[in-house]
Structure formats: C-alpha cells, structure tokens
Scaffold this motif. Structure first.
Motif, PDB file in Angstrom:
ATOM      1  N   ARG A 277      40.237  31.957  25.707  1.00  0.00           N
ATOM      2  CA  ARG A 277      39.486  32.713  26.716  1.00  0.00           C
ATOM      3  C   ARG A 277      40.365  33.113  27.900  1.00  0.00           C
ATOM      4  NH1 ARG A 277      35.781  28.345  26.227  1.00  0.00           N
ATOM      5  NH2 ARG A 277      34.114  28.854  24.771  1.00  0.00           N
TER       6      ARG A 277
ATOM      7  N   HIS B 186      44.755  35.965  31.393  1.00  0.00           N
ATOM      8  CA  HIS B 186      44.701  35.956  32.852  1.00  0.00           C
ATOM      9  C   HIS B 186      45.590  34.911  33.520  1.00  0.00           C
ATOM     10  CE1 HIS B 186      41.239  38.467  32.063  1.00  0.00           C
ATOM     11  NE2 HIS B 186      40.620  37.472  31.443  1.00  0.00           N
TER      12      HIS B 186
ATOM     13  N   LEU C 158      38.332  29.975  35.502  1.00  0.00           N
ATOM     14  CA  LEU C 158      38.168  31.071  34.558  1.00  0.00           C
ATOM     15  C   LEU C 158      37.367  30.640  33.340  1.00  0.00           C
ATOM     16  CD1 LEU C 158      41.652  32.830  34.585  1.00  0.00           C
ATOM     17  CD2 LEU C 158      39.443  33.952  34.970  1.00  0.00           C
TER      18      LEU C 158
ATOM     19  N   LEU D 245      33.666  30.400  34.175  1.00  0.00           N
ATOM     20  CA  LEU D 245      32.992  31.687  34.344  1.00  0.00           C
ATOM     21  C   LEU D 245      32.875  32.454  33.032  1.00  0.00           C
ATOM     22  CD1 LEU D 245      34.531  32.816  37.744  1.00  0.00           C
ATOM     23  CD2 LEU D 245      32.146  32.203  37.304  1.00  0.00           C
ATOM     24  N   LEU D 246      33.851  32.273  32.150  1.00  0.00           N
ATOM     25  CA  LEU D 246      33.851  33.001  30.884  1.00  0.00           C
ATOM     26  C   LEU D 246      33.032  32.310  29.795  1.00  0.00           C
ATOM     27  CD1 LEU D 246      37.588  34.129  30.827  1.00  0.00           C
ATOM     28  CD2 LEU D 246      35.576  35.598  31.116  1.00  0.00           C
TER      29      LEU D 246
ATOM     30  N   LEU E 208      28.315  36.402  32.603  1.00  0.00           N
ATOM     31  CA  LEU E 208      28.872  36.409  33.948  1.00  0.00           C
ATOM     32  C   LEU E 208      27.755  36.471  34.989  1.00  0.00           C
ATOM     33  CD1 LEU E 208      31.904  38.847  33.625  1.00  0.00           C
ATOM     34  CD2 LEU E 208      31.957  36.361  33.725  1.00  0.00           C
TER      35      LEU E 208
ATOM     36  N   ALA F  67      39.806  33.809  40.201  1.00  0.00           N
ATOM     37  CA  ALA F  67      39.087  34.038  38.941  1.00  0.00           C
ATOM     38  C   ALA F  67      37.995  35.073  39.134  1.00  0.00           C
ATOM     39  CB  ALA F  67      38.494  32.727  38.432  1.00  0.00           C
TER      40      ALA F  67
ATOM     41  N   LEU G 112      37.658  38.947  37.427  1.00  0.00           N
ATOM     42  CA  LEU G 112      36.481  39.366  36.659  1.00  0.00           C
ATOM     43  C   LEU G 112      35.602  40.355  37.409  1.00  0.00           C
ATOM     44  CD1 LEU G 112      35.568  35.845  35.200  1.00  0.00           C
ATOM     45  CD2 LEU G 112      36.848  37.689  34.090  1.00  0.00           C
TER      46      LEU G 112
END
Length: 297
Positions: A13, A17, A52, A55-56, A60, A79, A83
């Motif tokens: 995931r 990033h 991250l 949140l993923l 969202l 993060a 996004l």
C-alpha cells in the motif's frame, strides 16, 4: 495474522509514497552492527509509514485528525497531503518548536491544547467525532503497527544475516511492528529508564501508567503502552532493555562524531543499549527512527 497486521500488505500500500531507507554496515567498540537509517525517511521519521497504511486501509475520510508530541503529527500531516486530505494536528504546548514548524510546513492546521499530550489527545478525539473525520492513532491501531513493521521487513530483506533488531519504544507501535516484521528474529525493545511504559507493562502483565521524564520524551513520551502493541510484544520474541539519560546523550553524540549520523535523542536510544552491551546477537541492527530535533553537536 489478521489482514490489518500484515506487513506485506502494508508495504504494498505505502510503497509508492515512502522511501526504502538504506542500511549502513559498521563497527562500534569492536562489534559489527547494521544501522537502519530510517531518519532519512521523507518526514524525518518512520511515522509516515503507519499513518499512510492507516489511511489507506478502508475508504478515505473527508478530513484527518490526530494528536501528537511531534513526529506522528508530521507523519500524519504528510500522509494527508499526499492523499489530498485536509488535516488537523492537536499538540501540547510543550511540543518542540521544530516539530511544530514541520507539521505546519506539511500543510496541516496546528492546534495547541494544554501542557500534556493527554489533553491534546482529548481535544483531538472530540474534533474527530465530526461527520467525515477520522482520527489516526499514533500507535494503538493494528494498521499503524503493520505500517511501522515495514521498516523491519526491509531490514530482513536487505540484510538477512541480521539476527536481532534494536528499536526505541514510545507507545509501542514501532516495536510491535518490528516484532511482526522481523521474521522471528529477536526484537530488543529499548526505553529510557524514566520513560519505560513497555518495561513496566511487561512486569505487570498488562499496560500500566508510567512516569514520563526523559530527554527523549517528546518522541517516546507515552504514559501507557497501547493495548494493540502490547498484545504483539507480549507474545513475540522480545527483550525489554532500559538505558540512562547519560547513555542516550552519549550515544547521540557518538552517532554524529563517529558516523556523521545526526538523529534526535529518541533515535539514539537503541544505539545506547548496543554500546552498553545490552543488545545480543552476532550482527544486530540498530534502528535509527528519527531526526526531527533542532540540534547542533
């Protein structure tokens, strides 16, 4: 292992990033070791990984809310920016100026509440009750733990000859993630003597309130280890170790003078344990977790 505790899924995931931070093979006091240079992460600490992944995992939110003593807030703010989400970070008035500045530079709204983290957290949880908001935990969340565990997974993949990983402990998220991602290797969970919520929890058999009074407390200042990290740490191959304030500062200074590695005091905690002979193994890895202090040697 549940899906939320999968470091493999977390790595997939967050890979687009985050930086895959490098290793440095070195020697100190005649012993070989490996440094994991996670202070080179794009937010200056490992916290971006867990934020991250949290949140993923799932849909969202419309807005992101958290409370932090510093590094977690920088990670969450970054993060959220990645996004495209607005973020609000509540901090105590004691937050180091450099960390507060970096939270705002990442694009989050900074709100100062009270003198202690607990007061900031209470205000943040109240704000997160708004429709469309989500509170991102600092450590007491399986998704956060799995995200932090991607650090250890990288260590194991890049240096399979490492036989122990020494890591600093605050609320326990990074240490628990390390235990999950270490592939059965020993996790050496290191804390300051006066900031040792995990050590006391392991002795008591359950999370308990602990003193918070250390040069490293802005990053490691949890008064109680999280229930989720404790469940992992109390059931894996983990050794709890304590270090003194003088040992922490000496280790921080030595990292700079001998290796030219600039880190905040919390990141020097596991190296302090290594120098004191409290980290076993033929080739241990010392995880340098952050460098968000405004410090000049």
């Amino acid at each position: 292992m549940t899906a939320t505790l999968s470091t493999e899924a977390a790595a997939a995931r967050i890979a687009p990033h985050v930086r895959r931070t490098p290793l440095l093979r070195a020697e100190a006091d005649g012993r070989p070791l490996v440094f994991k240079l996670e202070q080179l992460q794009r937010t200056g600490s490992f916290k971006l990984r867990g934020a991250l992944n949290s949140l993923l995992t799932g849909p969202l939110p419309e807005q992101v809310v958290t409370a932090s003593g510093g590094n977690h807030g920088i990670g969450v703010a970054t993060a959220a920016a990645i996004l495209g989400l607005p973020a609000t970070v509540f901090v105590p008035n004691s937050v180091p100026a450099g960390k507060a500045r970096r939270i705002e530079e990442a694009g989050a709204r900074l709100v100062r509440v009270g003198d202690r983290y607990a007061e900031a957290a209470a205000a943040a949880h109240e704000a997160a009750a708004a429709p469309g908001a989500r509170y991102v935990e600092a450590y007491n969340d399986p998704a956060v733990i799995a995200g932090q565990g991607t650090v250890a997974a990288e260590i194991v993949a890049d240096a399979p000859d490492v036989d122990a990983i020494a890591v600093a402990v605050g609320g326990g998220g990074l240490a628990a993630g390390t235990a999950l991602g270490a592939g059965g290797r020993l996790t050496v969970a290191v804390e300051p003597e006066r900031c040792s919520c995990l050590h006391q929890a392991l002795e008591a058999g359950q999370p308990v309130d602990a003193e918070v009074d250390s040069v490293a407390s802005s990053a490691l200042g949890a008064t109680r280890v999280g229930e989720a990290p404790f469940a992992v740490l109390s059931s894996h191959n983990v050794q709890s170790v304590l270090v003194s304030e003088n040992e922490i500062l000496a280790a921080r200074d030595r990292l700079w003078h001998e290796f030219r590695l600039a880190v905040e005091p919390a990141a020097a905690v596991p190296f302090a344990a290594f120098l004191a002979g409290r980290v076993p193994g033929a080739l241990p890895c010392v995880l340098l977790c952050g460098a968000n202090a405004d410090w000049t040697p």
